[in-house]
Design a protein around this motif. Structure first.
Motif, mmCIF file in Angstrom:
data_model
loop_
_atom_site.group_PDB
_atom_site.id
_atom_site.type_symbol
_atom_site.label_atom_id
_atom_site.label_comp_id
_atom_site.label_asym_id
_atom_site.label_seq_id
_atom_site.Cartn_x
_atom_site.Cartn_y
_atom_site.Cartn_z
ATOM 1 N N PHE A 102 15.728 8.724 5.652
ATOM 2 C CA PHE A 102 16.242 7.485 5.058
ATOM 3 C C PHE A 102 15.493 6.262 5.590
ATOM 4 C CE2 PHE A 102 19.755 10.525 4.997
ATOM 5 C CZ PHE A 102 20.078 10.506 3.654
ATOM 6 N N GLY A 103 14.167 6.421 5.768
ATOM 7 C CA GLY A 103 13.318 5.311 6.173
ATOM 8 C C GLY A 103 13.226 5.081 7.663
ATOM 9 N N LEU A 104 13.950 5.891 8.460
ATOM 10 C CA LEU A 104 13.821 5.733 9.911
ATOM 11 C C LEU A 104 12.388 6.029 10.351
ATOM 12 C CD1 LEU A 104 17.174 7.331 11.163
ATOM 13 C CD2 LEU A 104 16.565 4.902 11.029
ATOM 14 N N PHE A 105 11.774 7.034 9.686
ATOM 15 C CA PHE A 105 10.335 7.251 9.842
ATOM 16 C C PHE A 105 9.661 6.591 8.656
ATOM 17 C CE2 PHE A 105 6.642 9.630 8.282
ATOM 18 C CZ PHE A 105 5.786 9.505 9.379
ATOM 19 N N ARG A 106 8.834 5.602 8.938
ATOM 20 C CA ARG A 106 8.123 4.923 7.856
ATOM 21 C C ARG A 106 6.702 5.469 7.788
ATOM 22 N NH1 ARG A 106 7.595 -1.613 6.724
ATOM 23 N NH2 ARG A 106 6.422 -1.422 4.773
ATOM 24 N N ASN A 107 6.339 5.946 6.630
ATOM 25 C CA ASN A 107 5.042 6.592 6.473
ATOM 26 C C ASN A 107 3.916 5.567 6.410
ATOM 27 O OD1 ASN A 107 2.891 8.236 6.000
ATOM 28 N ND2 ASN A 107 3.544 8.913 3.975
ATOM 29 N N THR A 108 3.352 5.280 7.558
ATOM 30 C CA THR A 108 2.171 4.407 7.638
ATOM 31 C C THR A 108 0.930 5.228 7.962
ATOM 32 O OG1 THR A 108 2.596 3.971 9.980
ATOM 33 C CG2 THR A 108 3.559 2.428 8.392
ATOM 34 N N VAL A 109 1.062 6.547 7.912
ATOM 35 C CA VAL A 109 -0.053 7.437 8.256
ATOM 36 C C VAL A 109 -0.890 7.744 7.023
ATOM 37 C CG1 VAL A 109 -0.697 9.639 9.294
ATOM 38 C CG2 VAL A 109 1.373 8.454 10.072
ATOM 39 N N LEU A 110 -0.273 8.408 6.050
ATOM 40 C CA LEU A 110 -0.980 8.801 4.830
ATOM 41 C C LEU A 110 0.048 9.175 3.776
ATOM 42 C CD1 LEU A 110 -3.802 9.502 3.537
ATOM 43 C CD2 LEU A 110 -3.357 11.860 4.267
ATOM 44 N N THR A 111 -0.038 8.545 2.606
ATOM 45 C CA THR A 111 0.878 8.870 1.518
ATOM 46 C C THR A 111 0.143 9.669 0.444
ATOM 47 O OG1 THR A 111 0.423 6.918 0.150
ATOM 48 C CG2 THR A 111 2.059 6.673 1.920
ATOM 49 N N LEU B 111 0.822 -1.211 0.000
ATOM 50 C CA LEU B 111 0.000 0.000 0.000
ATOM 51 C C LEU B 111 0.852 1.254 0.000
ATOM 52 C CD1 LEU B 111 -2.761 -1.048 2.564
ATOM 53 C CD2 LEU B 111 -2.957 -0.919 0.070
ATOM 54 N N ALA B 112 2.113 1.121 0.406
ATOM 55 C CA ALA B 112 3.038 2.252 0.433
ATOM 56 C C ALA B 112 4.445 1.747 0.164
ATOM 57 C CB ALA B 112 2.972 2.963 1.784
ATOM 58 N N GLU B 113 5.249 2.560 -0.481
ATOM 59 C CA GLU B 113 6.612 2.183 -0.806
ATOM 60 C C GLU B 113 7.545 2.375 0.386
ATOM 61 O OE1 GLU B 113 6.951 3.023 -5.561
ATOM 62 O OE2 GLU B 113 7.238 4.741 -4.223
ATOM 63 N N ALA B 114 8.517 1.480 0.498
ATOM 64 C CA ALA B 114 9.525 1.589 1.552
ATOM 65 C C ALA B 114 10.748 0.788 1.131
ATOM 66 C CB ALA B 114 8.994 1.074 2.888
ATOM 67 N N GLY B 115 11.915 1.405 1.203
ATOM 68 C CA GLY B 115 13.139 0.715 0.836
ATOM 69 C C GLY B 115 13.110 0.230 -0.606
ATOM 70 N N LYS B 116 13.459 -1.064 -0.788
ATOM 71 C CA LYS B 116 13.468 -1.642 -2.134
ATOM 72 C C LYS B 116 12.079 -2.061 -2.602
ATOM 73 C CE LYS B 116 18.218 -3.416 -1.780
ATOM 74 N NZ LYS B 116 19.067 -4.628 -1.834
ATOM 75 N N ASN B 117 11.120 -2.034 -1.706
ATOM 76 C CA ASN B 117 9.760 -2.427 -2.072
ATOM 77 C C ASN B 117 9.036 -1.254 -2.723
ATOM 78 O OD1 ASN B 117 9.846 -5.119 -1.176
ATOM 79 N ND2 ASN B 117 9.496 -4.476 0.935
ATOM 80 N N ARG B 118 9.267 -1.092 -4.015
ATOM 81 C CA ARG B 118 8.623 -0.045 -4.794
ATOM 82 C C ARG B 118 7.444 -0.649 -5.535
ATOM 83 N NH1 ARG B 118 10.791 3.745 -2.131
ATOM 84 N NH2 ARG B 118 10.121 5.238 -3.737
ATOM 85 N N PHE B 119 6.485 0.170 -5.891
ATOM 86 C CA PHE B 119 5.292 -0.332 -6.567
ATOM 87 C C PHE B 119 5.640 -1.098 -7.836
ATOM 88 C CE2 PHE B 119 2.944 3.198 -4.294
ATOM 89 C CZ PHE B 119 2.162 2.355 -3.538
ATOM 90 N N ASP B 120 6.500 -0.543 -8.670
ATOM 91 C CA ASP B 120 6.861 -1.213 -9.925
ATOM 92 C C ASP B 120 7.568 -2.539 -9.659
ATOM 93 O OD1 ASP B 120 6.055 0.519 -12.184
ATOM 94 O OD2 ASP B 120 7.328 1.996 -11.212
ATOM 95 N N ALA B 121 8.480 -2.562 -8.691
ATOM 96 C CA ALA B 121 9.262 -3.765 -8.417
ATOM 97 C C ALA B 121 8.396 -4.893 -7.880
ATOM 98 C CB ALA B 121 10.389 -3.449 -7.427
#
Length: 327
Positions: free
Chosen positions: A259-268, A81-91
């Motif tokens: 650099f991902g220390l805060f992961r956006n799980t609130v609203l993208t 539902l949201a991108e983080a690190g290497k987990n991108r939507f396209d990938a």
């Protein structure tokens, strides 16, 4: 000999229900996940050795090939539902789906179920919806007999929708909602699993199926129903899209600069774009009726898992009965 199905993402919300159904149907089930040590609970879905978690990374050909070795069918439930690190939507949702279908076809598999979403559109401004559609296209190119399932928002005991907002209502008097008038057609998780089972058992024609529940309601109406179930009051505040876009972009930026220390799980920002569009079946594609499945209503399920958010929890109904006796 028992047939074997590999379920990528089989320990996730929808995947675990598919795994349970296939085990009950007598299949051997291979649950392919990134962290098999955290998926040992799936073993309990069948007899000893019938359901096994294995390591798989859908971004790697060899990993996918190993997970598919000896399988008769495959299900891909992996999505983000949201991108983080290497987990991108396209990938994940495009390239990952394509990789699974390509390797499965090369191994001679003929049955594949791809879990997509209502609203998948290759021309969408939302990366989530766009990559879901591109993933569908990639699957159909390699596996033309595949079944694509497009559910609306999925609810059930482990969902991140009703559970999330019920938790928010428990700790505060205000419930902010983006897209308060956007319509949804919530679908019960086990009904989606039943559709996947029908496809794996050869009871569904190839193609795309839109899966919507029996009720259509706005985001606001869903929140009102949730509040009734948990016996709480909260002010539902409709957040304007202009404000929501600013908020989503801000949270996305914070994730980037930390650099991902805060992961956006609130609203993208991408979620805001999705919430601007209704999430209901178009009526142009087959659905549960074509699969012989009668979808489950929210009223039949929500109370079973939202009771824990009530002020008195499991004792709420006892207290309500006692008050009725006194009157």
């Amino acid at each position: 000999m028992q047939q074997l199905v590999t379920i990528f993402g089989g320990s996730g919300f929808v995947g675990r229900y598919i795994a349970q159904r296939m085990a009950k149907a007598g299949w051997r089930v291979r649950v392919a996940v990134r962290r098999p040590n955290e998926a040992h609970f799936v073993r309990m879905y069948g007899a000893v050795g019938q359901v096994e978690p294995v390591f798989a990374n859908i971004r790697d050909d060899r990993s996918v090939e190993a997970a598919l070795m000896g399988a008769d069918a495959v299900v891909n439930c992996v999505g983000i539902l949201a991108e983080a690190g290497k987990n991108r939507f396209d990938a994940v949702q495009t390239e990952g789906a394509e990789r699974i279908a390509r390797i499965a076809a090369g191994m001679g598999l003929r049955r594949m179920v791809q879990l997509s979403a209502i609203g998948a559109d290759a021309e969408s401004e939302s990366d989530y919806a766009r990559t879901k559609a591109l993933g569908e296209g990639a699957v159909m190119r390699h596996m033309p007999e595949a079944v694509i399932l497009r559910p609306s928002i999925v609810f059930g005991p482990e969902d991140q929708f009703f559970n999330r907002f019920a938790a928010m209502a428990r700790i505060g008097p205000v419930l902010p909602v983006v897209g308060a008038e956007t319509r949804f057609q919530p679908v019960y998780v086990d009904d989606v699993a039943a559709a996947a089972e029908a496809a794996l058992q050869g009871k569904a024609a190839p193609g795309i199926y839109e899966l919507g529940g029996p009720e259509i309601a706005t985001f606001r109406e869903l929140m009102q129903q949730m509040l009734r179930e948990i016996r709480r009051r909260a002010l539902i505040v409709a957040v304007p899209f202009a404000v929501a876009r600013f908020m989503g972009a801000g949270f996305d930026l914070l994730q980037t600069i930390t650099f991902g220390l805060f992961r956006n799980t609130v609203l993208t920002a991408d979620q805001v774009r999705n919430l601007a569009h209704d999430n209901v079946a178009s009526g142009d594609l087959p659905g549960f009726e074509a699969l012989g499945i009668e979808p489950t209503s929210m009223d039949a399920v929500l109370e079973d898992y939202l009771w824990r958010f009530r002020p008195s929890g499991q004792y709420a109904q006892i207290k309500e009965s006692a008050r009725n006796l006194r009157t």
